[in-house]
Design a protein around this motif. Structure first.
Motif, mmCIF file in Angstrom:
data_model
loop_
_atom_site.group_PDB
_atom_site.id
_atom_site.type_symbol
_atom_site.label_atom_id
_atom_site.label_comp_id
_atom_site.label_asym_id
_atom_site.label_seq_id
_atom_site.Cartn_x
_atom_site.Cartn_y
_atom_site.Cartn_z
ATOM 1 N N ARG A 215 0.829 -1.207 0.000
ATOM 2 C CA ARG A 215 0.000 0.000 0.000
ATOM 3 C C ARG A 215 0.865 1.259 0.000
ATOM 4 N NH1 ARG A 215 -4.538 0.240 4.543
ATOM 5 N NH2 ARG A 215 -5.051 -1.666 3.364
ATOM 6 N N HIS A 216 1.958 1.214 0.726
ATOM 7 C CA HIS A 216 2.871 2.362 0.751
ATOM 8 C C HIS A 216 3.436 2.638 -0.639
ATOM 9 C CE1 HIS A 216 5.837 5.177 2.314
ATOM 10 N NE2 HIS A 216 6.806 4.459 1.763
ATOM 11 N N ARG A 217 3.808 1.581 -1.345
ATOM 12 C CA ARG A 217 4.356 1.755 -2.692
ATOM 13 C C ARG A 217 3.288 2.268 -3.661
ATOM 14 N NH1 ARG A 217 8.912 -0.340 -5.495
ATOM 15 N NH2 ARG A 217 9.601 -1.342 -3.564
ATOM 16 N N VAL A 218 2.056 1.809 -3.497
ATOM 17 C CA VAL A 218 0.968 2.288 -4.358
ATOM 18 C C VAL A 218 0.734 3.780 -4.144
ATOM 19 C CG1 VAL A 218 -1.507 2.110 -4.815
ATOM 20 C CG2 VAL A 218 -0.136 0.037 -4.540
ATOM 21 N N VAL A 219 0.812 4.232 -2.881
ATOM 22 C CA VAL A 219 0.636 5.660 -2.589
ATOM 23 C C VAL A 219 1.759 6.472 -3.235
ATOM 24 C CG1 VAL A 219 0.614 7.369 -0.736
ATOM 25 C CG2 VAL A 219 -0.679 5.244 -0.489
ATOM 26 N N LEU A 220 2.999 5.987 -3.122
ATOM 27 C CA LEU A 220 4.123 6.691 -3.752
ATOM 28 C C LEU A 220 3.986 6.709 -5.267
ATOM 29 C CD1 LEU A 220 7.200 5.465 -1.663
ATOM 30 C CD2 LEU A 220 6.118 7.716 -1.615
ATOM 31 N N PHE A 221 3.545 5.616 -5.820
ATOM 32 C CA PHE A 221 3.364 5.559 -7.273
ATOM 33 C C PHE A 221 2.293 6.563 -7.725
ATOM 34 C CE2 PHE A 221 1.351 3.920 -11.108
ATOM 35 C CZ PHE A 221 2.447 3.667 -11.925
ATOM 36 N N SER A 222 1.200 6.633 -6.999
ATOM 37 C CA SER A 222 0.126 7.564 -7.358
ATOM 38 C C SER A 222 0.583 9.011 -7.231
ATOM 39 C CB SER A 222 -1.101 7.310 -6.477
ATOM 40 O OG SER A 222 -1.542 5.969 -6.598
ATOM 41 N N ALA A 223 1.333 9.325 -6.156
ATOM 42 C CA ALA A 223 1.827 10.689 -5.969
ATOM 43 C C ALA A 223 2.822 11.071 -7.060
ATOM 44 C CB ALA A 223 2.460 10.825 -4.592
ATOM 45 N N THR A 224 3.705 10.140 -7.429
ATOM 46 C CA THR A 224 4.676 10.425 -8.482
ATOM 47 C C THR A 224 3.990 10.602 -9.832
ATOM 48 O OG1 THR A 224 6.293 9.080 -7.269
ATOM 49 C CG2 THR A 224 6.826 9.646 -9.539
ATOM 50 N N LEU A 225 2.970 9.787 -10.092
ATOM 51 C CA LEU A 225 2.227 9.934 -11.340
ATOM 52 C C LEU A 225 1.504 11.287 -11.402
ATOM 53 C CD1 LEU A 225 1.264 8.689 -13.999
ATOM 54 C CD2 LEU A 225 -0.615 7.610 -12.728
ATOM 55 N N ALA A 226 0.943 11.731 -10.285
ATOM 56 C CA ALA A 226 0.296 13.047 -10.246
ATOM 57 C C ALA A 226 1.311 14.156 -10.487
ATOM 58 C CB ALA A 226 -0.408 13.240 -8.900
ATOM 59 N N PHE A 227 2.515 14.028 -9.913
ATOM 60 C CA PHE A 227 3.575 15.007 -10.152
ATOM 61 C C PHE A 227 3.990 15.012 -11.620
ATOM 62 C CE2 PHE A 227 8.139 16.051 -10.258
ATOM 63 C CZ PHE A 227 8.104 17.321 -9.711
ATOM 64 N N TYR A 228 4.072 13.854 -12.219
ATOM 65 C CA TYR A 228 4.426 13.729 -13.635
ATOM 66 C C TYR A 228 3.410 14.471 -14.511
ATOM 67 C CZ TYR A 228 5.713 11.354 -18.017
ATOM 68 O OH TYR A 228 6.114 11.068 -19.301
ATOM 69 N N LEU A 229 2.134 14.217 -14.273
ATOM 70 C CA LEU A 229 1.088 14.873 -15.065
ATOM 71 C C LEU A 229 1.051 16.380 -14.830
ATOM 72 C CD1 LEU A 229 -1.767 12.232 -14.647
ATOM 73 C CD2 LEU A 229 -0.201 12.523 -16.591
ATOM 74 N N ALA A 230 1.367 16.800 -13.580
ATOM 75 C CA ALA A 230 1.377 18.236 -13.279
ATOM 76 C C ALA A 230 2.494 18.944 -14.036
ATOM 77 C CB ALA A 230 1.525 18.450 -11.775
ATOM 78 N N ILE A 231 3.668 18.317 -14.150
ATOM 79 C CA ILE A 231 4.775 18.919 -14.899
ATOM 80 C C ILE A 231 4.411 19.037 -16.375
ATOM 81 C CG2 ILE A 231 7.174 18.602 -15.623
ATOM 82 C CD1 ILE A 231 6.906 19.507 -12.765
ATOM 83 N N VAL A 232 3.819 17.984 -16.923
ATOM 84 C CA VAL A 232 3.427 18.037 -18.333
ATOM 85 C C VAL A 232 2.395 19.147 -18.563
ATOM 86 C CG1 VAL A 232 2.315 16.751 -20.193
ATOM 87 C CG2 VAL A 232 3.970 15.605 -18.710
ATOM 88 N N TRP A 233 1.410 19.245 -17.689
ATOM 89 C CA TRP A 233 0.386 20.281 -17.838
ATOM 90 C C TRP A 233 0.982 21.686 -17.704
ATOM 91 C CZ3 TRP A 233 -4.295 20.879 -19.638
ATOM 92 C CH2 TRP A 233 -5.043 21.993 -19.257
ATOM 93 N N ALA A 234 1.923 21.859 -16.785
ATOM 94 C CA ALA A 234 2.534 23.177 -16.601
ATOM 95 C C ALA A 234 3.325 23.599 -17.831
ATOM 96 C CB ALA A 234 3.437 23.164 -15.374
ATOM 97 N N VAL A 235 3.958 22.647 -18.527
ATOM 98 C CA VAL A 235 4.720 22.988 -19.726
ATOM 99 C C VAL A 235 3.783 23.210 -20.910
ATOM 100 C CG1 VAL A 235 6.440 22.136 -21.368
ATOM 101 C CG2 VAL A 235 6.790 21.809 -18.922
ATOM 102 N N VAL A 236 2.762 22.383 -21.039
ATOM 103 C CA VAL A 236 1.843 22.526 -22.170
ATOM 104 C C VAL A 236 1.111 23.862 -22.127
ATOM 105 C CG1 VAL A 236 -0.280 21.588 -23.192
ATOM 106 C CG2 VAL A 236 1.573 20.044 -22.526
ATOM 107 N N THR A 237 0.739 24.307 -20.930
ATOM 108 C CA THR A 237 0.008 25.574 -20.790
ATOM 109 C C THR A 237 0.920 26.783 -20.711
ATOM 110 O OG1 THR A 237 -0.051 25.257 -18.389
ATOM 111 C CG2 THR A 237 -1.923 24.424 -19.660
ATOM 112 N N THR A 238 2.245 26.596 -20.855
ATOM 113 C CA THR A 238 3.221 27.696 -20.807
ATOM 114 C C THR A 238 3.052 28.520 -19.524
ATOM 115 O OG1 THR A 238 2.928 27.802 -23.210
ATOM 116 C CG2 THR A 238 4.331 29.467 -22.226
ATOM 117 N N SER A 239 3.176 27.828 -18.416
ATOM 118 C CA SER A 239 2.979 28.456 -17.107
ATOM 119 C C SER A 239 4.298 29.033 -16.601
ATOM 120 C CB SER A 239 2.431 27.418 -16.129
ATOM 121 O OG SER A 239 3.385 26.392 -15.916
ATOM 122 N N TRP A 240 4.335 29.314 -15.284
ATOM 123 C CA TRP A 240 5.526 29.874 -14.651
ATOM 124 C C TRP A 240 6.732 28.962 -14.795
ATOM 125 C CZ3 TRP A 240 7.790 26.876 -10.962
ATOM 126 C CH2 TRP A 240 6.999 25.852 -10.418
#
Length: 341
Positions: A35-60
């Protein structure tokens, strides 16, 4: 002749060790998707998608990329440029894969299992598929090939996002911590791989070959692969069994026996001095943890004899009797007179 016999025995032992069946050590646990590894995997995946979204939208984050690019770190600290040119090799796939594969190959031979090499192959395959698809899909240009100041440079045919050097450093050196046999070794190797991958990512930013957001996404991509490896463990185990079955089939077709039958041996318990027994006391034979109990005949331990059955050294001198010799302590005969003169 004696030297040739010793050399032959040593070679037989080496070949017998190589022909042994795989025996996974009992103290090495295969990581599971907890369960601990699943939580880390989910958090890392959310961080991954957030970085992609920040670059696609030309953010800060894109503005920060351009600020670091105009800062030009390689011009601010030119004295470390030569060292970092060599240090960045720790993130290149070819040299690092060869070094880590050599170490894991030695571990596979020592542990009589090819799981370390199969795990490395699975991680590199996942790395090539996921990171390669993301690079080609987003097509971002690097800092040296940027066209419009302030833009995200996406969809222009580049292959820079995410950073392959950073993701490869995370996976290649992190696999050593993943396959560590003790918790202490896992902690030390995890810290070492984290520092190495962090340094490789920052080195690419210093050299101007990657944006800062490329490095952030590369760290996330490599960590996702390491966290997802327990899902691949059942496939790795089936592949290992299939490879050994294929090896046995290949040996059978060439007319060579797959393994040598083990010689049944009944161990004997050594009794203390003065104790006598008519029959040796049998001891339960150890059971191998492999899928088949196969052994090597000439490596099986020999039968031990009790002390009373061993040859006893006779008392007295070991020299053969001689007619002219007189035992110690006996009186010497009188000297014979010299004749003639």
């Amino acid at each position: 002749m004696r030297t040739e016999r010793n050399l032959t025995r040593r070679l037989d032992r080496v070949f017998a060790r190589l022909d042994r069946e795989p025996e996974r050590p009992a103290h090495i646990d295969v990581p599971r998707m907890s369960r601990h590894r699943v939580v880390l995997f989910s958090a890392t995946l959310a961080f991954y998608l957030a970085i992609v979204w920040a670059v696609v939208t030309t953010s800060w984050l894109v503005r920060l990329d351009w600020q670091v690019m105009f800062f030009r770190p390689y011009q601010q600290w030119p004295e470390i440029h030569a060292f970092l040119d060599y240090y960045v090799v720790l993130g290149q796939r070819g040299p690092t894969a060869v070094m880590v594969a050599a170490w894991l190959g030695w571990r596979s031979w020592r542990q009589h299992t090819i799981r370390p090499l199969l795990t490395l192959a699975a991680s590199l395959l996942l790395l090539n598929i996921t990171v390669g698809a993301a690079k080609l899909g987003m097509g971002r240009l690097g800092p040296h090939y940027a066209t419009i100041i302030g833009s995200n440079e996406m969809g222009l045919g580049g292959d820079i996002f995410p950073s392959g050097h950073t993701a490869n450093a995370v996976v290649t050196w992190g696999i050593l911590a993943y396959l560590a046999s003790t918790p202490r070794a896992r902690r030390w190797l995890s810290a070492l791989s984290a520092v190495t991958s962090l340094g490789v990512g920052l080195t690419t930013v210093y050299l101007g070959t990657h944006w800062l957001s490329d490095v952030l996404l590369g760290w996330a991509a490599g960590l996702l692969i390491l966290l997802a490896l327990p899902w691949c463990e059942p496939l790795i185990a089936r592949t290992e069994l299939w490879l050994f079955d294929l090896r046995d089939l290949w040996r059978a077709r060439r007319g060579r026996p797959a393994t040598e039958p083990a010689v049944p041996v009944t161990p004997v318990v050594l009794l203390p001095r003065g104790a006598h027994t008519e029959e040796p006391v049998p001891v339960r034979e150890p059971v191998s943890s492999t899928r088949t109990s196969r052994g090597v005949a000439h490596l099986a331990p020999g039968v031990h004899t009790v002390r009373s059955e061993r040859p006893v050294t006779p008392a007295g001198s070991r020299r053969p009797p001689h007619a002219d010799r007189v035992p110690r302590g006996a009186s010497q005969p009188a000297a014979r007179p010299l004749t003639g003169g």
